[in-house]
Design a protein around this motif. Sequence first.
Motif, short mmCIF file in Angstrom:
data_model
loop_
_atom_site.label_atom_id
_atom_site.label_comp_id
_atom_site.label_asym_id
_atom_site.label_seq_id
_atom_site.Cartn_x
_atom_site.Cartn_y
_atom_site.Cartn_z
N UNK A 135 0.81 -1.22 0.00
CA UNK A 135 0.00 0.00 0.00
C UNK A 135 0.84 1.27 0.00
N UNK A 136 2.12 1.15 0.31
CA UNK A 136 3.02 2.30 0.24
C UNK A 136 3.61 2.48 -1.16
N UNK A 137 3.30 1.54 -2.04
CA UNK A 137 3.81 1.63 -3.40
C UNK A 137 5.14 0.95 -3.60
N UNK A 138 5.55 0.11 -2.66
CA UNK A 138 6.84 -0.58 -2.77
C UNK A 138 6.62 -1.96 -3.41
N UNK A 139 7.25 -2.25 -4.56
CA UNK A 139 7.07 -3.56 -5.21
C UNK A 139 7.73 -4.68 -4.42
N UNK A 140 7.08 -5.82 -4.42
CA UNK A 140 7.67 -6.97 -3.73
C UNK A 140 7.67 -8.25 -4.58
N UNK A 141 6.95 -8.27 -5.70
CA UNK A 141 6.94 -9.48 -6.53
C UNK A 141 6.60 -9.12 -7.97
N UNK A 142 7.04 -10.00 -8.88
CA UNK A 142 6.78 -9.85 -10.32
C UNK A 142 6.10 -11.11 -10.83
N UNK A 143 5.08 -10.94 -11.65
CA UNK A 143 4.46 -12.06 -12.37
C UNK A 143 4.58 -11.75 -13.85
#
Length: 333
Positions: A135-143
């Motif tokens: 929710x802070x806009x920090x990416x954590x994963x890619x699909x």
Amino acid sequence: MYTAYLTHTALLLSMMTCMAETEPPKAVPVNPPLTTAESLAWHTNLEKAIARAQKEHKDIYLEFTGTDWCPGCIHLKNTVQATVDFRDRARSNYICVLIDFPRKTKLPEQQAAYNEEIRSRYNITSFPTVLLLDEQGRPYATLAGSSKNVAEYLKRLDEAQTIKTTRNTAFDEVSQASGDAEKLQALHRAMQTVSPAFHPCYPDILKEIERLDPQNTLGYNGTEARANIEKQQRKDYETLLDESRNAYRAGKLQTCIELTDKFLSRTDLIPPIRQKALIQQHTNYAMQKDLPKALQYLKDAHAADPDSKEAKRIVPFIENLEQHLREDHSDEQ
């Protein structure tokens, strides 16, 4: 022999083309398909989506796509996103954002420029690519790519969620740490859960690590500066590609070689960008039918960044070209 090698070159070009999409499996019809009223609402502005995500305490499903031309994107939409199962999961957990790069329709100029800025921010080079952000806009994963069916795709979302859970557990340990050394290690564990490509998106964490690790024993210091350099060099490389395409269409292959030589003369190029340019020069010489030079540039490309994914993909192309040259030499004898 050269005709056979042109097939090789075509394959390499498709491998390296920016925004290349993976050929998807055959689309599975959704029965019954979602109606317009049932379908998801997609944002087109990431900042507004982040603001909403913070209010609703949801993550962000950020999709980069080519809705009217990319086979994998169309497959993802028709086979996965058109289902009730995906819709319900998305509505419960995500604010959905669509960053589209259509070819058959033209976006408003302001939206097109905005989409390109977001694509550049996250260095997206293939479609479809989905990033999951907190929710802070920090990416954590890619699909990346699509899936055979919605069940398989939801499983991938579950696996991605475990990354966030592990990351957050490490962040929780930071507040419980008894000293700076323990706090530093907890922050390090948290950052190790996400791709290094995402590290610049955690500026507050990087700043704290730098404070706790002034000797840079963990190697995080300068992450943002390095990311900015890479972003600029990728833009420079894309400019080279555009200029080379224009020259090639005009039948000026030698100009392509000269443009790429000039780019490669730069001493500041980081390994991934130098590797891309060397592969480009290999292609130029292959199209000029100078296969020995093409081979040398391909070998140089491998050596430029030997541990990269591209280096591993180059190996069979090197072997293939070496075999072609051996056979050609044998025929001449």
